[in-house]
Design a protein around this motif. Structure first.
Motif, short mmCIF file in Angstrom:
data_model
loop_
_atom_site.label_atom_id
_atom_site.label_comp_id
_atom_site.label_asym_id
_atom_site.label_seq_id
_atom_site.Cartn_x
_atom_site.Cartn_y
_atom_site.Cartn_z
N HIS A 44 7.36 40.81 -12.44
CA HIS A 44 6.24 41.38 -13.20
C HIS A 44 5.79 40.35 -14.24
O HIS A 44 6.28 40.35 -15.37
CB HIS A 44 6.68 42.68 -13.90
N PRO A 45 4.88 39.45 -13.88
CA PRO A 45 4.50 38.33 -14.76
C PRO A 45 4.02 38.75 -16.14
O PRO A 45 4.41 38.15 -17.14
CB PRO A 45 3.39 37.63 -13.98
N GLU A 47 4.62 41.50 -17.88
CA GLU A 47 5.72 42.02 -18.70
C GLU A 47 6.73 40.91 -19.02
O GLU A 47 7.31 40.89 -20.11
CB GLU A 47 6.44 43.14 -17.95
N LEU A 48 6.90 40.01 -18.09
CA LEU A 48 7.89 38.95 -18.24
C LEU A 48 7.50 37.95 -19.34
O LEU A 48 8.31 37.58 -20.17
CB LEU A 48 8.07 38.22 -16.91
N LEU A 49 6.24 37.51 -19.32
CA LEU A 49 5.80 36.46 -20.24
C LEU A 49 4.83 36.95 -21.30
O LEU A 49 4.57 36.23 -22.27
CB LEU A 49 5.16 35.31 -19.44
N GLY A 50 4.23 38.10 -21.09
CA GLY A 50 3.34 38.66 -22.10
C GLY A 50 2.15 37.76 -22.40
O GLY A 50 1.53 37.19 -21.50
N ASP A 51 1.86 37.60 -23.70
CA ASP A 51 0.70 36.78 -24.10
C ASP A 51 0.89 35.30 -23.80
O ASP A 51 -0.08 34.53 -23.85
CB ASP A 51 0.44 36.96 -25.60
N ALA A 52 2.12 34.90 -23.50
CA ALA A 52 2.37 33.47 -23.24
C ALA A 52 2.03 33.09 -21.80
O ALA A 52 2.02 31.90 -21.47
CB ALA A 52 3.84 33.14 -23.51
N LEU A 53 1.72 34.07 -20.94
CA LEU A 53 1.50 33.77 -19.51
C LEU A 53 0.39 32.75 -19.30
O LEU A 53 0.61 31.70 -18.68
CB LEU A 53 1.18 35.06 -18.75
N PHE A 54 -0.80 33.03 -19.81
CA PHE A 54 -1.92 32.14 -19.52
C PHE A 54 -1.89 30.83 -20.31
O PHE A 54 -2.35 29.81 -19.80
CB PHE A 54 -3.24 32.89 -19.69
N PRO A 55 -1.37 30.79 -21.53
CA PRO A 55 -1.14 29.47 -22.14
C PRO A 55 -0.18 28.61 -21.32
O PRO A 55 -0.39 27.39 -21.17
CB PRO A 55 -0.55 29.81 -23.51
N ILE A 56 0.87 29.21 -20.76
CA ILE A 56 1.80 28.46 -19.90
C ILE A 56 1.08 27.97 -18.65
O ILE A 56 1.24 26.82 -18.23
CB ILE A 56 3.01 29.34 -19.54
N VAL A 57 0.24 28.84 -18.07
CA VAL A 57 -0.53 28.45 -16.90
C VAL A 57 -1.46 27.29 -17.23
O VAL A 57 -1.55 26.31 -16.49
CB VAL A 57 -1.32 29.66 -16.35
#
Length: 593
Positions: A44-45, A47-57
């Motif tokens: 569950h991306p 839930e797993l990374l939260g607001d950090a998902l798209f900065p990491i991407v």
């Protein structure tokens, strides 16, 4: 922890499966992510990374584009500069306009969303294309054109998508045009400026030896992320342009070597792509109606059958490309990670801005990605062979050292239609090879300039066969980027201590036999030795040949009936079939003793 640890494991398993089946890895990565995410509910991306998902991407995409930029050498534009210029200008505009019109007609979306999809679709996915090119091995014109197009259009499409997004959100044409004009200016200034500044900083640090070797790659990574972040904060998505410019600038300069940085970034790219595609595919809703929409399927088909051929037709008009190369270019436009990342971000932002049909952007884009990758991945190879623009599996040999022994080896292989090139820094050897009608190049194998100037078309193997063991060893390490490690060979050293302190992964395969040093081969050759070729038959097998010449024959190569070359490695068990040809050094009994 279990989810995080599984993402890369799943991604690398998909990479490995793609390598085994010889298909683009992106297809298996998306499939694996879709199964692990919406299908099984294991990852569950959000839930797993939260607001950090798209900065990491975004940061991961920046590293991937920088690595792509490192493969862009300005010298390649001498032959295909006009084609590349057209592809990233006229071609990009054609794709945008045509895809926008198709989106309006087939997807039931507003003009703004159709224009946004068209802008994102300018991107042609170098992360997918480059692995395809390695498998297909097309002509240099095709390989360089699609590589430059894909890498340059990545930031172009992303920046254009940002400008269209600003127009859509602004809700008015006048305000949108002002925002777009300002955005273009800022993107060029900040993206180009920060990219050149970052490249200049790395060159200065390396040239003045201000950074130790073990810190050079990590420091470069840190500079890449800093350049991307600063540029992107000042002008959205200009960071992609900045890292691409930075990579190309480093690749084109000749003041310092960045080979070790390239190797580090290549390894990092594989890991990042594995994780990114699994994460993004795991976010897709399983019950998305777009997947069953006939209009979306027609849209994807039209991109392949109409938009891409039209783009290539207008971009290659009156260029030096052959019609076969143009047709193949019209059949090569898979989408990749940048399209997936940009579409995912904008889809969320459009929905948050209250634009309902913005939710269609991501599923349509992933549908196009999967469809184009599957189609081109399965058919590009056969189409290239049908058009005659794919190079066959290269069987030629680059031999370092043009001594009399190696010249005789080259003559014998050439008689059996094996393409051979000799490289030597001794003018006497070079002159003798030329007088004998052999293809030879004067130069030092340890010189980066000499290797770059070689015409390696049709060359697939490297053999280090000089009398100097250290030269042989260093040369095999030096050419590691040009040849697969399994295709690099060197003569056995006179003393094992010469190479004992060199890591095993840097040591090339040993030629012929552990006792086959240059001195041993030269002794056999000087004592009435000859390089012979023996055709095997049902009656005269390899066992019979070795039984007759066991003490005086040193097998060197085997050429199959189809022309495939096998370079004999020390300790290798051979079983050539009837119809094969064995190339050997046959000497007098005294020389073999």
């Amino acid at each position: 922890m279990l989810e995080l640890g599984s993402i890369l494991a799943i991604g690398m398993a998909a990479h490995w499966l793609a390598w085994r089946i010889r298909l683009p890895s992106i297809f298996f990565l998306l499939l694996a992510g879709f199964i692990a995410g919406p299908l099984l509910g294991f990852i569950h991306p959000d839930e797993l990374l939260g607001d950090a998902l798209f900065p990491i991407v975004s940061l991961s995409v920046a590293i991937i584009l920088f690595e792509g930029g490192l493969s862009l050498d300005i010298k390649e534009l001498k032959k295909i500069g006009r084609v590349v210029r057209n592809l990233v200008t006229i071609g990009a505009l054609t794709t945008w306009v045509a895809a926008t019109v198709l989106g309006l007609l087939l997807l039931d979306v507003s003009f703004g969303i159709a224009a946004l999809l068209g802008a994102i679709l300018i991107v042609t996915g170098p992360t997918v294309i480059i692995p395809m090119l390695r498998n297909i091995r097309p002509t240099a014109n095709i390989a360089n054109a699609v590589k430059w197009e894909g890498i340059v259009n990545d930031p172009t499409g992303a920046i254009l998508a940002v400008l269209v997004f600003d127009v859509v959100v602004a809700g008015g044409v006048a305000g949108g045009i002002v925002a777009a004009a300002s955005g273009v200016s800022k993107a060029v200034v900040f993206g180009g400026g920060f990219g050149l500044l970052g490249a200049g900083l790395i060159v200065v640090l390396l040239k003045r030896f201000l950074v130790p070797d073990f810190l050079q790659s990590p420091l470069t990574l840190a500079v890449v992320l800093a350049v991307f972040t600063l540029s992107d904060v000042l002008s959205k998505e200009s960071g992609l342009l900045a890292v691409t410019v930075m990579g190309s600038a480093l690749a084109s300069q000749k003041m310092v070597s960045v080979r070790h940085i390239v190797e580090f970034k290549e390894n990092l790219r594989v890991l990042l792509i594995a994780g990114l595609f699994v994460l993004l595919a795991a976010r897709l809703p399983i019950d998305e109606p777009t997947y069953r929409d006939g209009g979306a399927l027609l849209f994807m088909a039209a991109l392949i059958l109409v938009v891409r051929p039209l783009t290539i037709a207008v971009s290659t008009w009156r260029t030096d490309l052959t019609w076969r190369e143009r047709v193949f270019l019209g059949f090569m436009a898979p989408r990749g990670i940048v399209a997936a990342a940009v579409a995912s971000v904008f889809s969320i932002e459009l929905v948050d801005a209250g634009i309902a049909d913005g939710a269609k952007v991501a599923p349509v884009m992933f549908m196009v990605i999967v469809g184009t990758v599957a189609l081109y991945g399965l058919t590009a190879g056969p189409v290239a062979k049908l058009l005659g623009v794919a190079k066959p599996n290269p069987q030629g040999v680059l031999i370092l050292g043009a001594s009399r022994l190696m010249r005789e080896v080259a003559h014998t292989l050439s008689k059996h239609h094996v393409h051979v090139m000799l490289l030597d820094s001794n003018w006497r050897n070079v002159a003798a090879a030329r007088q004998g009608g052999l293809k030879v190049q004067y130069g030092n194998a340890l010189s980066e300039h000499a290797i770059e100037e070689l015409d390696l078309d049709g060359i697939g193997y490297f053999v280090a066969g000089t009398p100097n063991d250290q030269t042989n060893l260093l040369a095999t390490i030096h050419v590691g980027e040009l040849f697969q490690r399994s295709r690099v060979f060197r003569l056995s050293p006179e003393e094992e201590s010469e190479t004992s302190d060199v890591p095993k992964h840097l040591q090339a395969r040993v030629l012929f036999d552990v006792t086959a040093t240059f001195a041993d081969l030269q002794k056999r050759f000087d004592n009435d030795g000859k390089i012979t070729s023996t055709d095997l038959t049902d009656d005269f097998t390899y066992e019979a040949f070795m039984g007759r010449h066991r003490d005086i024959a040193r097998p060197l190569f085997v050429i199959s009936p189809a022309g495939a070359l096998t370079i004999i490695e020390a300790g290798q068990q051979l079983n050539p079939k009837p119809g094969a040809t064995v190339v050997s050094l046959v000497s007098s009994p005294e020389a073999a003793s």
